[in-house]
Design a protein around this motif. Structure first.
Motif, PDB file in Angstrom:
ATOM      1  N   LEU A 259      62.544  37.230 -16.086  1.00 22.17           N
ATOM      2  CA  LEU A 259      62.109  38.607 -15.826  1.00 22.17           C
ATOM      3  C   LEU A 259      60.590  38.727 -15.807  1.00 22.17           C
ATOM      4  N   SER A 260      59.948  37.907 -16.610  1.00 20.85           N
ATOM      5  CA  SER A 260      58.476  37.985 -16.657  1.00 20.85           C
ATOM      6  C   SER A 260      57.828  37.546 -15.347  1.00 20.85           C
ATOM      7  N   GLY A 261      58.583  36.829 -14.507  1.00 17.70           N
ATOM      8  CA  GLY A 261      58.011  36.373 -13.240  1.00 17.70           C
ATOM      9  C   GLY A 261      58.215  37.345 -12.098  1.00 17.70           C
ATOM     10  N   LEU A 262      58.870  38.479 -12.336  1.00 15.79           N
ATOM     11  CA  LEU A 262      59.096  39.460 -11.274  1.00 15.79           C
ATOM     12  C   LEU A 262      57.868  40.348 -11.068  1.00 15.79           C
ATOM     13  N   ASP A 263      57.765  40.945  -9.858  1.00 18.27           N
ATOM     14  CA  ASP A 263      56.645  41.847  -9.609  1.00 18.27           C
ATOM     15  C   ASP A 263      56.884  43.177 -10.309  1.00 18.27           C
ATOM     16  N   GLU A 264      55.860  44.012 -10.338  1.00 16.17           N
ATOM     17  CA  GLU A 264      55.912  45.258 -11.106  1.00 16.17           C
ATOM     18  C   GLU A 264      56.969  46.218 -10.564  1.00 16.17           C
ATOM     19  N   ARG A 265      57.086  46.328  -9.221  1.00 17.46           N
ATOM     20  CA  ARG A 265      58.042  47.269  -8.660  1.00 17.46           C
ATOM     21  C   ARG A 265      59.489  46.870  -8.981  1.00 17.46           C
ATOM     22  N   THR A 266      59.774  45.577  -8.838  1.00 12.97           N
ATOM     23  CA  THR A 266      61.142  45.104  -9.128  1.00 12.97           C
ATOM     24  C   THR A 266      61.473  45.281 -10.619  1.00 12.97           C
ATOM     25  N   THR A 267      60.507  44.999 -11.457  1.00 14.62           N
ATOM     26  CA  THR A 267      60.724  45.177 -12.895  1.00 14.62           C
ATOM     27  C   THR A 267      61.016  46.637 -13.218  1.00 14.62           C
ATOM     28  N   ARG A 268      60.265  47.565 -12.550  1.00 14.92           N
ATOM     29  CA  ARG A 268      60.467  48.990 -12.782  1.00 14.92           C
ATOM     30  C   ARG A 268      61.869  49.431 -12.340  1.00 14.92           C
ATOM     31  N   ILE A 269      62.303  48.911 -11.173  1.00 19.68           N
ATOM     32  CA  ILE A 269      63.645  49.261 -10.679  1.00 19.68           C
ATOM     33  C   ILE A 269      64.724  48.789 -11.656  1.00 19.68           C
ATOM     34  N   LEU A 270      64.606  47.556 -12.131  1.00 16.87           N
ATOM     35  CA  LEU A 270      65.581  47.034 -13.102  1.00 16.87           C
ATOM     36  C   LEU A 270      65.590  47.852 -14.386  1.00 16.87           C
ATOM     37  N   ARG A 271      64.409  48.256 -14.858  1.00 20.13           N
ATOM     38  CA  ARG A 271      64.329  49.040 -16.085  1.00 20.13           C
ATOM     39  C   ARG A 271      65.016  50.396 -15.902  1.00 20.13           C
ATOM     40  N   MET A 272      64.776  51.049 -14.751  1.00 18.94           N
ATOM     41  CA  MET A 272      65.410  52.345 -14.529  1.00 18.94           C
ATOM     42  C   MET A 272      66.927  52.203 -14.337  1.00 18.94           C
ATOM     43  N   ARG A 273      67.351  51.133 -13.657  1.00 19.45           N
ATOM     44  CA  ARG A 273      68.791  50.983 -13.388  1.00 19.45           C
ATOM     45  C   ARG A 273      69.577  50.596 -14.631  1.00 19.45           C
ATOM     46  N   PHE A 274      69.090  49.626 -15.386  1.00 10.69           N
ATOM     47  CA  PHE A 274      69.863  49.118 -16.514  1.00 10.69           C
ATOM     48  C   PHE A 274      69.367  49.625 -17.871  1.00 10.69           C
ATOM     49  N   GLY A 275      68.089  50.022 -17.964  1.00 15.06           N
ATOM     50  CA  GLY A 275      67.589  50.553 -19.222  1.00 15.06           C
ATOM     51  C   GLY A 275      67.836  52.038 -19.350  1.00 15.06           C
ATOM     52  N   GLN A 276      67.526  52.785 -18.273  1.00 15.45           N
ATOM     53  CA  GLN A 276      67.702  54.236 -18.292  1.00 15.45           C
ATOM     54  C   GLN A 276      69.012  54.676 -17.633  1.00 15.45           C
ATOM     55  N   GLU A 277      69.742  53.730 -17.072  1.00 11.14           N
ATOM     56  CA  GLU A 277      71.041  53.969 -16.446  1.00 11.14           C
ATOM     57  C   GLU A 277      70.951  55.054 -15.356  1.00 11.14           C
ATOM     58  N   MET A 278      69.912  54.972 -14.534  1.00 12.83           N
ATOM     59  CA  MET A 278      69.744  55.878 -13.410  1.00 12.83           C
ATOM     60  C   MET A 278      70.528  55.370 -12.212  1.00 12.83           C
ATOM     61  N   THR A 279      70.977  56.303 -11.341  1.00 15.79           N
ATOM     62  CA  THR A 279      71.682  55.895 -10.127  1.00 15.79           C
ATOM     63  C   THR A 279      70.676  55.377  -9.105  1.00 15.79           C
ATOM     64  N   GLN A 280      71.213  54.706  -8.073  1.00 16.33           N
ATOM     65  CA  GLN A 280      70.333  54.181  -7.034  1.00 16.33           C
ATOM     66  C   GLN A 280      69.613  55.316  -6.282  1.00 16.33           C
ATOM     67  N   ARG A 281      70.306  56.444  -6.091  1.00 12.34           N
ATOM     68  CA  ARG A 281      69.666  57.572  -5.413  1.00 12.34           C
ATOM     69  C   ARG A 281      68.521  58.118  -6.252  1.00 12.34           C
ATOM     70  N   GLU A 282      68.720  58.241  -7.585  1.00 18.81           N
ATOM     71  CA  GLU A 282      67.674  58.742  -8.468  1.00 18.81           C
ATOM     72  C   GLU A 282      66.476  57.786  -8.493  1.00 18.81           C
ATOM     73  N   ILE A 283      66.774  56.492  -8.456  1.00 24.98           N
ATOM     74  CA  ILE A 283      65.675  55.509  -8.437  1.00 24.98           C
ATOM     75  C   ILE A 283      64.879  55.628  -7.143  1.00 24.98           C
ATOM     76  N   GLY A 284      65.609  55.788  -6.007  1.00 19.20           N
ATOM     77  CA  GLY A 284      64.916  55.919  -4.720  1.00 19.20           C
ATOM     78  C   GLY A 284      64.019  57.140  -4.686  1.00 19.20           C
ATOM     79  N   GLU A 285      64.497  58.271  -5.203  1.00 22.63           N
ATOM     80  CA  GLU A 285      63.679  59.481  -5.236  1.00 22.63           C
ATOM     81  C   GLU A 285      62.475  59.294  -6.145  1.00 22.63           C
ATOM     82  N   GLU A 286      62.633  58.505  -7.235  1.00 17.68           N
ATOM     83  CA  GLU A 286      61.547  58.313  -8.198  1.00 17.68           C
ATOM     84  C   GLU A 286      60.425  57.459  -7.617  1.00 17.68           C
ATOM     85  N   ILE A 287      60.747  56.431  -6.866  1.00 20.51           N
ATOM     86  CA  ILE A 287      59.708  55.507  -6.365  1.00 20.51           C
ATOM     87  C   ILE A 287      59.442  55.689  -4.864  1.00 20.51           C
ATOM     88  N   GLY A 288      60.173  56.625  -4.232  1.00 22.22           N
ATOM     89  CA  GLY A 288      59.888  56.945  -2.833  1.00 22.22           C
ATOM     90  C   GLY A 288      60.452  55.975  -1.830  1.00 22.22           C
TER      91      GLY A 288
END
Length: 312
Positions: A259-288
Motif C-alpha cells: 500500500l505504501s507504494g501506491l500513488d496518493e489518489r489511489t490510496t485516497r480511493i481505497l481509504r474512502m471505499r474500505f475505511g469509510q465504506e463509501m459507495t463508488q458513486r459517493e467516491i466519484g462525486e468526492e474526487i470528481g
C-alpha cells in the motif's frame, strides 16, 4: 459382573434339607447316607471365621470321599464356598478404594472365582490350612481382573507391571529425599535402562482416562490464591484453538508495504471505499470522476495487490 453358574455358587441349602434332596435325586440307599454325620450349618455365610476353619476341614474330608458331579458333592462344595466368603471379603479389602477400579460387589464376585479354584485344587493330605492356599488364589484373581479390565488404554503386561514397580519406587524415593525422582534416578535405583523407565512412565498415562469436561484442579505444588472461591475450569476450556483473526493480521502486515507504494489518489480511493465504506458513486462525486472510472481503478488496484500477495 454376575456369575452365570448361580445355581452352583449361591446355593444356600442347609444340611437338614440337603441330605433329603440328595436322597430324592439319587434314589439309592448309598446316596441316602452320603451326608450323614456332617455338622448342621443352617447359614454358611454367617459362620464365625474361627468355626469356619474347623468346619472347612470336616467338609473337605467328606468332599474327598464323594463322587464329583453328584448332588452330595455339589452340596458339600457349595457349603465350603459359602463358609469361606469371609476370606474373599478380607482379600478384597485393600482393592476397594483403588481409583478407576470396579465396584466392591464386582471385586467380591471376582474373588469368589479364586475361592472356587482354591477349593477345587486343595489337597487335604498336605495338612495345611485352607486359607494358606485360598488367599493367594483370591488375591491373584482380583489382581488379574484389575490388570485386564481397569486400564483405560490396554498396554502390554510388561509395562503394566513396570508401572506398579515405578509407582512404589517413586513413593519410596520421594519419602526418603523429599523430592520426586527423575527417570534417571529411578533407572539407577531399579538397575533398569533409562529408556525403559521412560516407557513405563508414558504407559502409566493409559491407566485412567479423564473427561475433557472434568474440572481441573490447581497446578501441582501451587496453592490457590486467597480471595473468593473460583470455579475450576475444565481441561477443554483451557485448550487453545486457532484464531481466524491471526490470518487477518498476517495479511495486513504483508499488505502494508504494498500500500505504501501506491500513488496518493489511489490510496485516497481505497481509504474512502474500505475505511469509510463509501459507495463508488459517493467516491466519484468526492474526487470528481465518474462511478465507472472509480470502479475500473478499484478493480485494477485490487487485482495488482492480490497478485503481489499471492506471489509472495
Amino acid at each position: 459382573m454376575t456369575f452365570t453358574a448361580t445355581a452352583e455358587v449361591t446355593s444356600r441349602a442347609t444340611p437338614a434339607t440337603a441330605p433329603t434332596a440328595a436322597r430324592h435325586v439319587a434314589g439309592t440307599p448309598a446316596d441316602a447316607t452320603a451326608l450323614d454325620g456332617l455338622p448342621d450349618v443352617p447359614c454358611p455365610r454367617e459362620v464365625d471365621p474361627g468355626d469356619a476353619r474347623q468346619l472347612t476341614r470336616v467338609f473337605f474330608e467328606r468332599l474327598r470321599d464323594l463322587e464329583e458331579g453328584t448332588p452330595e458333592y455339589q452340596y458339600v462344595r457349595n457349603t465350603l464356598i459359602e463358609m469361606n466368603i469371609s476370606l474373599v471379603n478380607f482379600a478384597a479389602r485393600p482393592f476397594r478404594d483403588r481409583p478407576g477400579g470396579p465396584e466392591n460387589e464386582d471385586i467380591v464376585q471376582v474373588g469368589v472365582i479364586g475361592l472356587i479354584k482354591a477349593i477345587d485344587r486343595y489337597e487335604l493330605d498336605r495338612n495345611t490350612q485352607f486359607s494358606t492356599l485360598a488367599l493367594p488364589y483370591i488375591t491373584g484373581e482380583i489382581k488379574r481382573h484389575f490388570r485386564d479390565t481397569t486400564w483405560a488404554v490396554r498396554v502390554p503386561r510388561r509395562l503394566q507391571e513396570l508401572r506398579s514397580l515405578l509407582a512404589r519406587t517413586t513413593e519410596d524415593l520421594t519419602a526418603a529425599t523429599g523430592e520426586a525422582p527423575t527417570p534417571a534416578e529411578l533407572a539407577a535405583h531399579l538397575d533398569l535402562d533409562e529408556e525403559e523407565v521412560r516407557q513405563g512412565l508414558v504407559a502409566a498415562n493409559g491407566y485412567s482416562a479423564q473427561s475433557l469436561d472434568a474440572p481441573a484442579g490447581p497446578a501441582e505444588g501451587r496453592e490457590s490464591a486467597p480471595g473468593p472461591a473460583r470455579s475450576a475450569h475444565s481441561l477443554a476450556e483451557t485448550l487453545g484453538e486457532a484464531d481466524p483473526a491471526l490470518e487477518t493480521v498476517e495479511d495486513l502486515h504483508a499488505l502494508a508495504p504494498l500500500l505504501s507504494g501506491l500513488d496518493e489518489r489511489t490510496t485516497r480511493i481505497l481509504r474512502m471505499r474500505f475505511g469509510q465504506e463509501m459507495t463508488q458513486r459517493e467516491i466519484g462525486e468526492e474526487i470528481g470522476m465518474s462511478q465507472m472510472h472509480v470502479s475500473r481503478l478499484l478493480t485494477r488496484t485490487l487485482g495488482a495487490l492480490r497478485e503481489e500477495l499471492l506471489h509472495d
